[in-house]
Design a protein around this motif. Sequence first.
Motif, PDB file in Angstrom:
ATOM      1  N   SER C 121      55.367  14.002 -26.815  1.00 37.44           N
ATOM      2  CA  SER C 121      56.674  13.654 -26.539  1.00 37.44           C
ATOM      3  C   SER C 121      56.731  12.557 -25.831  1.00 37.44           C
ATOM      4  O   SER C 121      55.668  12.367 -25.321  1.00 37.44           O
ATOM      5  CB  SER C 121      57.366  14.849 -25.697  1.00 37.44           C
ATOM      6  N   ILE C 123      58.155  11.726 -23.150  1.00 32.98           N
ATOM      7  CA  ILE C 123      57.967  11.539 -21.742  1.00 32.98           C
ATOM      8  C   ILE C 123      56.515  11.592 -21.456  1.00 32.98           C
ATOM      9  O   ILE C 123      55.774  11.117 -20.396  1.00 32.98           O
ATOM     10  CB  ILE C 123      58.692  12.560 -21.120  1.00 32.98           C
ATOM     11  N   ASN C 124      55.742  12.636 -22.277  1.00 33.61           N
ATOM     12  CA  ASN C 124      54.278  12.819 -21.891  1.00 33.61           C
ATOM     13  C   ASN C 124      53.426  11.568 -22.342  1.00 33.61           C
ATOM     14  O   ASN C 124      52.609  11.281 -21.563  1.00 33.61           O
ATOM     15  CB  ASN C 124      53.831  13.977 -22.748  1.00 33.61           C
ATOM     16  N   GLU C 125      54.024  10.874 -23.416  1.00 35.01           N
ATOM     17  CA  GLU C 125      53.283   9.835 -23.674  1.00 35.01           C
ATOM     18  C   GLU C 125      53.389   8.595 -22.530  1.00 35.01           C
ATOM     19  O   GLU C 125      52.319   7.956 -22.123  1.00 35.01           O
ATOM     20  CB  GLU C 125      53.827   9.009 -24.904  1.00 35.01           C
ATOM     21  N   SER C 127      53.808   9.242 -19.703  1.00 36.31           N
ATOM     22  CA  SER C 127      53.139   9.629 -18.227  1.00 36.31           C
ATOM     23  C   SER C 127      51.754   9.697 -17.960  1.00 36.31           C
ATOM     24  O   SER C 127      51.092   9.705 -17.105  1.00 36.31           O
ATOM     25  CB  SER C 127      54.079  11.296 -17.794  1.00 36.31           C
ATOM     26  N   SER C 161      62.168  14.133 -23.415  1.00 36.05           N
ATOM     27  CA  SER C 161      61.181  15.053 -23.490  1.00 36.05           C
ATOM     28  C   SER C 161      61.383  15.846 -24.788  1.00 36.05           C
ATOM     29  O   SER C 161      60.454  16.711 -25.024  1.00 36.05           O
ATOM     30  CB  SER C 161      61.271  16.100 -22.178  1.00 36.05           C
ATOM     31  N   ILE C 163      61.839  14.068 -27.821  1.00 39.45           N
ATOM     32  CA  ILE C 163      61.657  13.131 -28.661  1.00 39.45           C
ATOM     33  C   ILE C 163      59.978  13.311 -29.068  1.00 39.45           C
ATOM     34  O   ILE C 163      59.243  12.933 -28.343  1.00 39.45           O
ATOM     35  CB  ILE C 163      62.030  11.861 -28.609  1.00 39.45           C
TER      36      ILE C 163
END
Lengths: 275, 215, 846
Positions: C121, C123-125, C127, C161, C163
Amino acid sequence: MGKTDSRKEKRRVKTILFSARADSFYVNMNPLAKFFLLLALSIGVVISILRPVPYLQYNILVLVFAVGFLFESGTVKYLVKSYLGLLIVALVVMMLWWVVFNQIGTNPIFSVSFLGATLRVTYLSLYIGVGKITGYASMALLTLLTIMSTRDADIISALKKLKVPFKAIFFSSLVARSLNIMSEDLDSIKQAQFARGAGAASDNFFKKVESFVMLSIPLTTSMIKRSVDMGFALESRGFSKSKSFSDFIDEKPFRYYDAVIVAFGVFMLAIPFLA
Amino acid sequence: MGETAVDSKFSQYTLRWRGNKLTTTQYALFAIQMAVIILLSWLGAIATPVVGPGIGFLYWAYPFFVVFTLWWGIWGIFGAWLGAFVGSGLLTGLPVIPAMAFSIGDLVPALLIFLLYRGYLRKHGVDPLGRDILKSKKSAAWFVVWVMGITNIIGGLWGVYVLVLLGFVPANAYLLGAGLWITGDAVVLLIAPFLSKYVTPVVERFGLVNSGWVS
Amino acid sequence: MHAVSISNFYWKYPNFTSVKSDYALKGITLDINEGEFFGITGPSGSGKSTLCYAIAGLIPHQLKLPLNFEDNISGSIKVFGEEVTSVLKENGKLKISGKGSMAPLVGLVMQDPESQFLSMSVINEMSLGLQLMGIKKEEMESRIREAMEMVGLGELYSTASKIHPSELSGGQKQRLVIASFLAMRPKVLILDEPTSDLDPKGKMEVIETISRLKSKSDMTIILVEHNPEVMLRFAERIAVLHEGTLVACAPPSEIYSDKALTSKYNIYTPEVAELSDYFSIDEKQKVKIPDSGFRVNRDMPDQSNPIIKLKEVSFSYDDGTKALEGINLEIEKGSLVALVGQNGSGKSTLSKIISGILKPSYGEMEIAGIRPRSKKDRSKLPLHVSYVFQNPDHQIFTRSVTDEISYSLKNAGITGAAAAERISSILERVGLSDKASEDPVFLGRGQKRRLAVASSIVIKPEILIVDEPTTGQDYRMSIEIMDLIKGLNANGVTVLLITHDMRLVAEYCRRVVVMNRGSIVFDGTPETLFMDENLLKLSSLSEPQSVRLSKGLMHTGALKEPLISAREWLEFFDFLKSKTKIEFRSIEDVEKAASKIAAAASKRGAVESLIYIERGGMVLGSAIAKVLKCDSYAISASHYNSIGAQTKEVNVRGIDSLNIRGNGYILVVDELVDTGKTMKETLSLLLERFPKTRFLTCAMITKPHSIMKPDITVEEVPDDTWVVFDYERKEATEEFRKGNPELQEVLKGCLSSHAFGYSPAIEKIEKAAASAKTKPEAIFYQNPETALFARLASDSLGIKRLVPVSKVQPFQDKTKYASALIIGSQQFAEEIKTSTNAKEKIFVQF
């Protein structure tokens, strides 16, 4: 293909297989609760079909549950396009095996003699067969529902909850991410093979074998190239030197309705034991 | 050189636990190879004739995970398991419980193949990466007996046994189911020697073949 | 302080088999200043990416090295004084020391955004790097928001989060990767060809992001890029790499203005660099361009015999995505059509349908006479349609370059000697002859692409679809590949060229089809497309620099229609030049002039002798002497020095040694009287030496501002007229000016043998011809040096076939002569020996 327009409300989310409705109940369920439900219902069905005579009503109940949520999560169209045919073949074969290799019951519907052997189809064997395939179908649909309504990130979040070490979690996340990349690469390689007349589309067994072997070169090259890119991308973010991994977003907290789901799972698991 | 001597060119591929330092690139590669096995298992399974409940006839990922195991040890073995559990299991709509149980039927053969090739056979002049199956009678014989034969039979007997235990396959049909499973796998395994001969040099030239179980 | 300091760094990728490999970086020494925007350019395979990985500490630390790596690496790299890599010797053993990966101090954005995404996602990318740094949650959120805003993705933050990276467009993906590093707040950000895998829209987005970074941050930015326009816009200095060596490092305007450098290393230059005589690198005009009636000569494609016919074709993918809708398209047999549009517009889907890979969901089609209705029909299409994919890795199946080509030939039923001949010829064309037995997997990306193109075109398909054939190629190789494709097209192959490079479209295609969201939105000529601002905007395309220049001049009225390529611009300037150019195309022109002069001179009385001023007057003088049947003498006079610059004094030589009897009058000949200084000075010296002799001056051409008007002239031309002589081509004079000793020797030889009339030279040729076993049927002569002798010898020997061979053009004449004369220098004779097919070759050296 589709571009992300930030101004539009996001209606669907990408899942492990295909995509699902973003606001679906099943999609937004806590992943641990969802996996528990899958396991509980599957064990329930296994217990049901292991009985001398399967518990047909139970199987049908699970089947209805699975189909209902396939609709609810907006994944039913993918099921119809990609798996329904396959599932029907598997069910027909299973039915045949249970009718042919399970010669029990006293009340024949019909019998056939072939090369000295008699094949009898009784009400009981047919009932068992139907019990088996409904059980199989309900479990298969439930598994597909879970996969089609779960995002890769959910798995990571579930593993994190289970206190799996960070490097192991990250490894699983890389496997999941690679599935996406390699699936596109593999498609492209197969199409490239076809474009060079490599017989990828042939039905001939030997041609198929040849194309599988030929596929191995571009596949290996692509694996190695991707691994160098990914390894470098990881390292340029400081992967191997990192000692700790701080928490960030816990997307799906365990809410009250997740507790209801778990309770439902326990209840459903208990039924075949009690019935 | 005596029969029991280790061929010097094979001496680097052994059963020691760790070889060189594991780089992040290798770490990524192992994740990718697992994804590839899952994909091949999935594609193979959905395009394969279903001959029995939970039994597909031609499991195309098998030869690939055999060579991946010979190259990458424990990662290949784990990939074999994951391929069966996720790829030809969950992703094809096979229920989670049988998928989990029958995937052991791929893990064990992979493990046994690695043990034999990197251990005993390496010491007896057979290429531990299987590149010589098509040119040496001895290697070919070991491949037929161990890979297409014993380990495949163990895998097949286990897989169908699980299906019987779970009530998917009638007990009467156990041998028939296992027979079909084993025959189908033996047929696709014929690809493995070609893969090994054809692709191993590429991986080796990149320095990416594991010298031990982990790296 | 230097942000990056590299000292004598060598690196060779480890090779775990006996195959030998070359160094990827050779002795790189380079300092990059803190806060500098530094560019790196050079052809594919020149070591640009490797240099980036080395600065980021990934090479050698993240690669497996052989036990003995002495041969693989030496030198050191530092970033902000911190040692990234150096090689030490400890207890007699080599050891690599240094910090290795420089995260978070150094961020690295690579070419392909897809394989840099490590999570699922947005956001994970964002973070991930921060999590690995151990940053607290609250700070992480603020850093992520700030970084996303910096790259123009701020609006995605609220849904980040949900996408998945694969849902983003190419430009968004690459900007996300940039943002994920910005959040880590690096002091050095390396961007390794961040736009090369993107469509024009994505390129534009990323370039805007880079522009923002440059204006808003004090980071040191290292940008690897082929595109000269991007470099000119951003970079303070650029380094040029060639085969692992740093060959130049200077501000971009200096690099791109250095023609010798750019052509030597095949560096892409801005289109205006090709027009640098008329425009400066920043597109400003250097010359006044007059109004002209110039019309570009453009062929219009014929519309009568379509080989591809699509009617109402639509296609949807399994997940319901509509990729094509209602496509109606006919493509003529033998045409070369460009297919353009941003990623996801349907170009690849359309190509896959034409090549039989995909089956249309709806509609009818006929390709090369086949109407595919079943899978079997479709599987026949690859025999007629060759489709070269963008990623060459996906189309390479064998273990040697030769096998790869022969695989295609085998599929087409071509084997044996015919196949071998085709393989060697195609490998030669794509510059891979020396790689014939190499494993294609280990070729460079540019070489792989050439191999993929070669494997497809070797079977001479009826239809060729080629996707971005020139990406990653240096300038020379791009032209070679396009010429190869153009050559096939000229032989009747229908070509569909998928490209984002509008320069290619302008240069090679007369028809362009633009796709947008699965439909064809334009089908017409490139010039119509480039003039339609709305359409360009809608399709996220941008016109080439040549068109931009045209648009500017069209506003001023100097141009009536746009010139779309550098080639058309050059044609235009040639046209302008031709208005003030007099060209003497052949010896015949000179002979006609000589006859006129001879007639005019004879009217004044008997000509005793003739003196010509070499070198220009040599040809004309000899021709006049031939008509007048008088003796001729050579002197040299010039007020130009050896490199062609004007000098104050006229330098006259050879008058002292003249031995003239002095009965009649003497004709002094020059071809062109320009300033008149030469003629004037020559005449005054001659009069000094021979005070009693009558002299008459003559010239073929004279200009009005000349201080010396010759007595006889053939033609007077306006002051700004450019006079061109066939025998005095620019190339030859340039060679001479460069001081080519061989050529100077030849010319000296010509003059000395010609000092007294022409007879010694002709005699020499006649003698040689007489020694031949068979009478020579042809004369091959070195043009222009021996043109005159050849001409005269052809008359006296009666040899009709005269073959001029110029040093500057490739030459081949395989006519089977029984015997031929070769007139020229020793080296010339050596060079053309294999290019002629005469049984007996008689060489006459001058």
